[in-house]
Structures are given as structure tokens and as C-alpha cells.
Write an enzyme that holds these catalytic residues in place. Structure first.
Site, PDB file in Angstrom:
ATOM      1  N   LYS A 107     -21.733  -0.323  26.544  1.00 34.91           N
ATOM      2  CA  LYS A 107     -22.124   1.062  25.570  1.00 34.91           C
ATOM      3  C   LYS A 107     -21.424   0.815  24.424  1.00 34.91           C
ATOM      4  CE  LYS A 107     -23.043   5.924  26.342  1.00 34.91           C
ATOM      5  NZ  LYS A 107     -22.798   7.132  27.187  1.00 34.91           N
TER       6      LYS A 107
ATOM      7  N   GLU B 187     -26.030  13.860  24.733  1.00 38.15           N
ATOM      8  CA  GLU B 187     -26.496  12.646  24.910  1.00 38.15           C
ATOM      9  C   GLU B 187     -27.622  12.747  25.948  1.00 38.15           C
ATOM     10  OE1 GLU B 187     -22.353  11.088  26.847  1.00 38.15           O
ATOM     11  OE2 GLU B 187     -23.199   9.402  25.657  1.00 38.15           O
TER      12      GLU B 187
ATOM     13  N   TYR C  92     -35.285 -16.103  35.028  1.00 42.58           N
ATOM     14  CA  TYR C  92     -34.464 -15.156  34.190  1.00 42.58           C
ATOM     15  C   TYR C  92     -35.556 -14.072  33.240  1.00 42.58           C
ATOM     16  CZ  TYR C  92     -34.870 -19.211  31.145  1.00 42.58           C
ATOM     17  OH  TYR C  92     -35.491 -20.590  30.475  1.00 42.58           O
TER      18      TYR C  92
ATOM     19  N   VAL D 141     -22.317   4.969  33.361  1.00 45.10           N
ATOM     20  CA  VAL D 141     -22.601   3.649  33.435  1.00 45.10           C
ATOM     21  C   VAL D 141     -22.274   3.130  34.698  1.00 45.10           C
ATOM     22  CG1 VAL D 141     -22.730   3.154  31.003  1.00 45.10           C
ATOM     23  CG2 VAL D 141     -20.512   2.876  32.282  1.00 45.10           C
ATOM     24  N   GLU D 142     -21.491   3.622  35.436  1.00 43.91           N
ATOM     25  CA  GLU D 142     -20.940   2.958  37.025  1.00 43.91           C
ATOM     26  C   GLU D 142     -22.258   2.947  37.697  1.00 43.91           C
ATOM     27  OE1 GLU D 142     -19.133   4.860  34.833  1.00 43.91           O
ATOM     28  OE2 GLU D 142     -17.039   3.926  35.322  1.00 43.91           O
TER      29      GLU D 142
HETATM   30  N1  LIG Z   1     -15.863   4.981  32.924  1.00 46.35           N
HETATM   31  C1  LIG Z   1     -16.860   5.722  32.075  1.00 46.35           C
HETATM   32  N2  LIG Z   1     -16.198   6.603  31.213  1.00 46.35           N
HETATM   33  C2  LIG Z   1     -16.999   7.303  30.392  1.00 46.35           C
HETATM   34  C3  LIG Z   1     -18.507   7.387  30.536  1.00 46.35           C
HETATM   35  C4  LIG Z   1     -19.060   6.658  31.637  1.00 46.35           C
HETATM   36  O1  LIG Z   1     -20.298   6.360  31.794  1.00 46.35           O
HETATM   37  N3  LIG Z   1     -18.115   5.957  32.337  1.00 46.35           N
HETATM   38  N4  LIG Z   1     -19.104   8.169  29.750  1.00 46.35           N
HETATM   39  C5  LIG Z   1     -18.655   8.790  28.837  1.00 46.35           C
HETATM   40  C6  LIG Z   1     -19.705   9.477  27.809  1.00 46.35           C
HETATM   41  O2  LIG Z   1     -20.869   9.417  28.081  1.00 46.35           O
HETATM   42  C7  LIG Z   1     -19.207   8.639  26.630  1.00 46.35           C
HETATM   43  O3  LIG Z   1     -20.077   7.209  26.531  1.00 46.35           O
HETATM   44  C8  LIG Z   1     -19.744   9.561  25.291  1.00 46.35           C
HETATM   45  O4  LIG Z   1     -19.455   8.796  24.273  1.00 46.35           O
HETATM   46  C9  LIG Z   1     -17.395   8.827  28.630  1.00 46.35           C
HETATM   47  N5  LIG Z   1     -16.428   8.162  29.323  1.00 46.35           N
END
Ligand SMILES: Nc1nc2c(c(=O)[nH]1)N=C([C@H](O)[C@@H](O)CO)CN2
Length: 120
Positions: free
Chosen positions: A98, A21, A53, A72-73
Site C-alpha cells: 500500500k 478511506e 500470467y 490488506v491481510e
Molecule cells: N497490518 C496492517 N496495518 C494497518 C493496516 C492494514 O491493513 N494492515 N491498515 C491501516 C490503515 O488502513 C492505513 O493504511 C491508513 O493509512 C493501518 N495499519
């Protein structure tokens, strides 16, 4: 509290915990609700009295495109703090989706955060 919102704002960036990634860009989709009293803007028909906006969308896109977070958090937290500080947003709800991460999850996966104080 009134709200100004942005729905389905798609941005490509480097995001993810796995090695593969880190070498590609993936699409994230943002939904943002922002608390604001819109009455002053409506009373004077004046953009300067509300949350623009279009300007916030541009800032969000620029922030996300240059970001390189694993989770992403982390992206959600840093983006929310930046937008609140720069635009004086008192409360927001931010959803980061995502879409391609879990193919079987048709609606995508991601996080939702609420930050700040929502007044009456
Ligand atoms: N809560 C999360 N779980 C996962 C994340 C994330 O950012 N927050 N990221 C991944 C991997 O990057 C995934 O997106 C690859 O497919 C897995 N779980």
C-alpha cells in the site's frame, strides 16, 4: 520448483480501516510468485500447459477492483485462495503493498503471505 511471476501490478480499490478511506480509492501494488513446473509448456511451446500470467493478472485486477476489505491481510488471504482455486496454483507467494499509507516509508508498507505446498 519453477515459478511464473507477476511484478508491480497496480490496482485502485477501496481499502482501509479509517472512515476517510471508505470514501476514496487507493492504489495497491501486487507482486506474485507462483510455483509451477514449466518444462511441459517449454517442451511443447504450449501456453495451455503453464500458468497464463496475462489471464491471472486480469483476474487479480477484477477481484481487487470489486473488493471492499478493511485490511490488506484480508485482501491477501481471499485473493490468494481465489487464484489458487481457480487456476490450480499449488503454491504462491503474494506481496501486497500500500504505497501511500505511510508517507515516510519510501518502499511502501503491506503484507507478504505464502500459501500452499512448494514441491521440488
Ligand atoms: N497490518 C496492517 N496495518 C494497518 C493496516 C492494514 O491493513 N494492515 N491498515 C491501516 C490503515 O488502513 C492505513 O493504511 C491508513 O493509512 C493501518 N495499519
Amino acid at each position: 520448483m519453477d515459478q511464473v511471476f507477476i511484478r508491480g501490478l497496480a490496482v485502485d480499490t477501496v481499502i482501509g480501516v479509517y472512515d476517510w478511506e471508505r470514501t476514496i480509492t487507493q492504489q495497491l501494488v501486487f507482486d506474485l510468485d507462483m510455483g509451477w513446473n514449466i518444462r511441459p509448456a517449454a517442451a511443447e511451446d504450449e501456453l495451455a500447459h503453464t500458468l497464463n500470467y496475462a489471464a491471472i493478472s486480469e483476474r487479480l485486477q477484477a477481484f481487487v477492483e470489486q473488493s471492499r476489505y478493511l485490511l490488506v491481510e484480508t485482501l491477501a488471504e481471499e485473493l490468494a485462495a481465489t487464484l489458487m482455486r481457480e487456476f490450480g496454483i499449488p503454491w504462491l507467494r503474494l506481496q501486497v503493498t500500500k504505497p501511500g499509507a505511510v508517507p515516510a516509508a519510501a518502499g511502501g508498507v503491506g503484507v507478504i503471505i505464502e500459501r500452499g505446498v512448494k514441491t521440488a
